[in-house]
Design a protein around this motif. Sequence first.
Motif, mmCIF file in Angstrom:
data_model
loop_
_atom_site.group_PDB
_atom_site.id
_atom_site.type_symbol
_atom_site.label_atom_id
_atom_site.label_comp_id
_atom_site.label_asym_id
_atom_site.label_seq_id
_atom_site.Cartn_x
_atom_site.Cartn_y
_atom_site.Cartn_z
ATOM 1 N N ASN A 1 -6.936 -5.947 -5.322
ATOM 2 C CA ASN A 1 -6.861 -4.144 -5.163
ATOM 3 C C ASN A 1 -7.838 -4.085 -6.710
ATOM 4 O OD1 ASN A 1 -6.227 -1.738 -4.030
ATOM 5 N ND2 ASN A 1 -5.257 -2.080 -6.283
ATOM 6 N N HIS B 1 -11.551 -1.573 -7.125
ATOM 7 C CA HIS B 1 -11.599 -0.469 -8.074
ATOM 8 C C HIS B 1 -11.824 -0.634 -8.870
ATOM 9 C CE1 HIS B 1 -7.792 0.929 -5.892
ATOM 10 N NE2 HIS B 1 -7.783 1.762 -6.116
ATOM 11 N N LEU C 1 2.118 0.451 -5.020
ATOM 12 C CA LEU C 1 0.305 0.715 -5.144
ATOM 13 C C LEU C 1 1.219 2.123 -5.331
ATOM 14 C CD1 LEU C 1 -2.519 -0.661 -3.024
ATOM 15 C CD2 LEU C 1 -1.159 -1.788 -5.925
ATOM 16 N N PRO D 1 0.966 -1.333 -0.515
ATOM 17 C CA PRO D 1 -0.241 -0.055 0.222
ATOM 18 C C PRO D 1 0.733 1.556 -0.038
ATOM 19 C CG PRO D 1 -0.803 -1.363 1.349
ATOM 20 C CD PRO D 1 0.804 -2.375 1.225
#
Length: 370
Positions: A158, A162, A86, A82
């Motif tokens: 993830n 999204h 990302l 994270p």
Amino acid sequence: MEVKLTAAGPHATSTTWSLPEVRNITQNRLLLHLFFWTVYVVFFGLLYGSYIDDYYNAFMVELVELPFKMALVYFNMYYLMPHYLLQKRYLEFFVYLLLLMGAIGALMQFVLLPFLIHPLFCPTTCTEDNLTFYRFVKNIVNINYVVAITAVIALLKNWYSHQQAARNLTQDKLEAELKVLKAQIHPHFLFNTLNSLYALTLKKADTAPEVVLKLSSLMDYMLYEANAAQVPLQKELEYIKNYIALERMRYGNRVEVRYTEVGNVAGRHIAPMLLLPFVENAFKHGVSTETTNAWVRIEVKVTGTQLTLLVENCKCGDRASNSTRDMASGIGLKNLQRRLELLYEGRYELEMEDEPESYAARLVLDLGEY
């Protein structure tokens, strides 16, 4: 403790999740993680056990190493990915990940192996060669398997989240736009109908009470039933017939109105208030002037799931020469086309014919299955 989440969708409402429901989700998540690590230990235990022909020691070694691998995996998934991966800080991510893997590998290589695994589980098979740099690199590669697997799972999750959020945002935007378009139609229609009623009361026409009754029926449909995403086609057509009846009362014998309906409309559904603007435009701009030669023709044809609406009107009088003005702006054609694009994308055809003496609009709509 309560957590409020707003669900997205055509019939989404605000939903309150209580503590037991949150606990159930957490428990399910723990079960999923437990299942993953169980599968991991079983798979690699069987794999290495078949290689060294000693399944007991293979499983014990996997269990001893498991806490260190889990610590590395969860630190990578919940901190490194994270904060670095990302965030597109790729170099920092890979440097920190390699350093962390090296630290875990060194701990396993120079602490676990000589002081726990070697004396307890494999005193005869483990040799000093297991403490070499080659073995260290091999351990790092071994750790890399589980890190890569869990990282791919986390990235896929993830990406899916999204995608779902983007779809929900798009859906919410479309629904909001549709509400705005429908909100534009309602006051516009009411204003025109009240004007018709006002004209009749000025003439002290005997049909004024009947107009009020018809208007009441139309208002009931417009304010309550038309709020649904889909309405029965039969009700939508009855709504249009009531509107035509109002206009017949208003114009009397000055306007020839012909309405024909062909096909079976039972069981078919349509977005509400979608057909009325065609009919309303024909009366408002085609025959609104005082004349004895005005005419409006409305044809509805249903064939299977296909609906065809044809609305034609004469251009009678000076004002009628601008019959396309309302359909080309405001809540006319632009509004209609936008609603059709949002609701029936790829499933409609809309044609306009503007002749010197007449104006025609033809809509072909695939109603599909409701």
